[in-house]
Design an enzyme around this catalytic site. Structure first.
Site, short mmCIF file in Angstrom:
data_model
loop_
_atom_site.label_atom_id
_atom_site.label_comp_id
_atom_site.label_asym_id
_atom_site.label_seq_id
_atom_site.Cartn_x
_atom_site.Cartn_y
_atom_site.Cartn_z
N CYS A 1 14.06 15.17 32.31
CA CYS A 1 15.27 14.37 32.16
C CYS A 1 15.38 13.41 33.35
O CYS A 1 14.92 13.71 34.44
CB CYS A 1 16.49 15.28 32.10
SG CYS A 1 18.04 14.38 31.81
N ASP B 1 17.95 12.86 34.94
CA ASP B 1 18.99 13.41 35.82
C ASP B 1 18.50 13.51 37.28
O ASP B 1 17.44 14.08 37.54
CB ASP B 1 19.39 14.80 35.29
CG ASP B 1 20.69 15.29 35.91
OD1 ASP B 1 20.76 15.38 37.16
OD2 ASP B 1 21.63 15.59 35.16
N ARG C 1 19.35 15.33 39.56
CA ARG C 1 19.33 16.69 40.13
C ARG C 1 18.07 17.47 39.75
O ARG C 1 17.94 18.64 40.10
CB ARG C 1 20.57 17.45 39.66
CG ARG C 1 21.86 16.81 40.13
CD ARG C 1 23.06 17.36 39.36
NE ARG C 1 22.98 17.03 37.94
CZ ARG C 1 23.87 17.42 37.02
NH1 ARG C 1 24.91 18.16 37.40
NH2 ARG C 1 23.73 17.08 35.76
N HIS D 1 17.04 20.90 31.21
CA HIS D 1 17.84 21.55 32.27
C HIS D 1 19.25 21.83 31.77
O HIS D 1 19.81 21.05 30.99
CB HIS D 1 17.88 20.68 33.53
CG HIS D 1 18.66 19.40 33.36
ND1 HIS D 1 19.95 19.25 33.81
CD2 HIS D 1 18.33 18.24 32.76
CE1 HIS D 1 20.37 18.03 33.51
NE2 HIS D 1 19.41 17.40 32.87
N CYS E 1 22.90 19.48 31.12
CA CYS E 1 22.34 18.15 30.86
C CYS E 1 23.41 17.25 30.23
O CYS E 1 23.96 17.56 29.16
CB CYS E 1 21.14 18.27 29.92
SG CYS E 1 20.38 16.68 29.54
ZN ZN Z 1 19.68 15.84 31.56
#
Ligand code: ZN
Length: 226
Positions: A54, A56, A58, A110, A113
């Site tokens: 992803c 993302d 993090r 994850h 998400c």
């Molecule tokens: Zn995500």
């Protein structure tokens, strides 16, 4: 032109310069440990893994897997989706499989998400609706199981897992992967989920070379056809 910019742009400059300074420190640190750290990789790469994760912030692929430059070939998009009409991803997969000869494709979702959460809602987000729609399709396919959860957070976590598992299947259904299975007996396809709260990765699914889950997606290749 510059004087008309709002005051926050000054902070913006400090913000991005921080990254360039950190880069200098990082490069220096690596050279101190190993003088040929960068030179050894300058002409070639031979990563064993293709990572599809992803976008993302993090979920930094190299950090969470303890890998160094040269080890992971990475593609990231919102909610780690494998869509056959995504020319960007398919180009990455073909290059990774045919040229880099990677041995493992890892698709890592994850928990928490944002893409999956948005897809679970009925809110319209504009253009990204078209992307998230693929996660809604996963929801529809597993709606009975998902709606059996009374706890919305448990349902959310399960959809993250199911979405990842479905993307691994999507990967197995590409002719790129199937051709490589026949010719080279690789790659292995892995579905993992990363937990933001613990920093730990859990294995969800594994498709071994040749083990296509649904036969309808199996291509028969002939020498004349691509
Ligand atoms: Zn995500």
């Amino acid at each position: 032109m510059t004087e008309r910019l709002p005051a926050s742009s000054v902070n913006g400059m400090q913000e991005y310069r921080k990254l360039l300074l950190a880069n200098k420190a990082w490069a220096q640190e690596k050279l101190e440990i190993r003088p040929d750290y960068f030179l050894r990789l300058k002409d070639t790469q031979s990563p064993a893994y293709l990572w599809i994760g992803c976008s993302d912030s993090r979920v930094p692929a190299e950090d969470i897997t303890g890998t160094e430059p040269g080890e992971l070939f990475v593609h990231r998009n919102v909610a780690n989706l494998v869509i056959h009409t995504d020319i960007n991803l398919m180009s990455v997969v073909e290059y990774a499989v045919d040229v880099l000869e990677i041995r493992h494709v890892i698709i890592c979702g994850h928990y928490n998400c944002g893409g999956v959460k948005a897809a679970m809602s009925r809110k319209s987000y504009g253009l990204i609706n078209k992307w998230l729609r693929h996660i809604k399709d996963v929801y529809r396919n597993y709606s009975r199981e998902l709606e059996s959860f009374t706890d919305p957070d448990a349902r959310f976590r399960r959809l993250v897992e199911l979405n990842t598992i479905e993307q691994v299947r999507n990967m197995a259904e590409t002719s790129i992967i199937q051709k490589s299975w026949l010719k080279h007996g690789r790659p292995w396809l892995h579905g993992w989920v990363y937990d933001l709260y613990t920093g730990l990765i859990q294995e969800l699914t594994l498709i071994r070379p040749g083990d296509l889950p649904d036969d309808i997606y199996r291509y028969e290749f002939s020498p004349e056809l691509p």
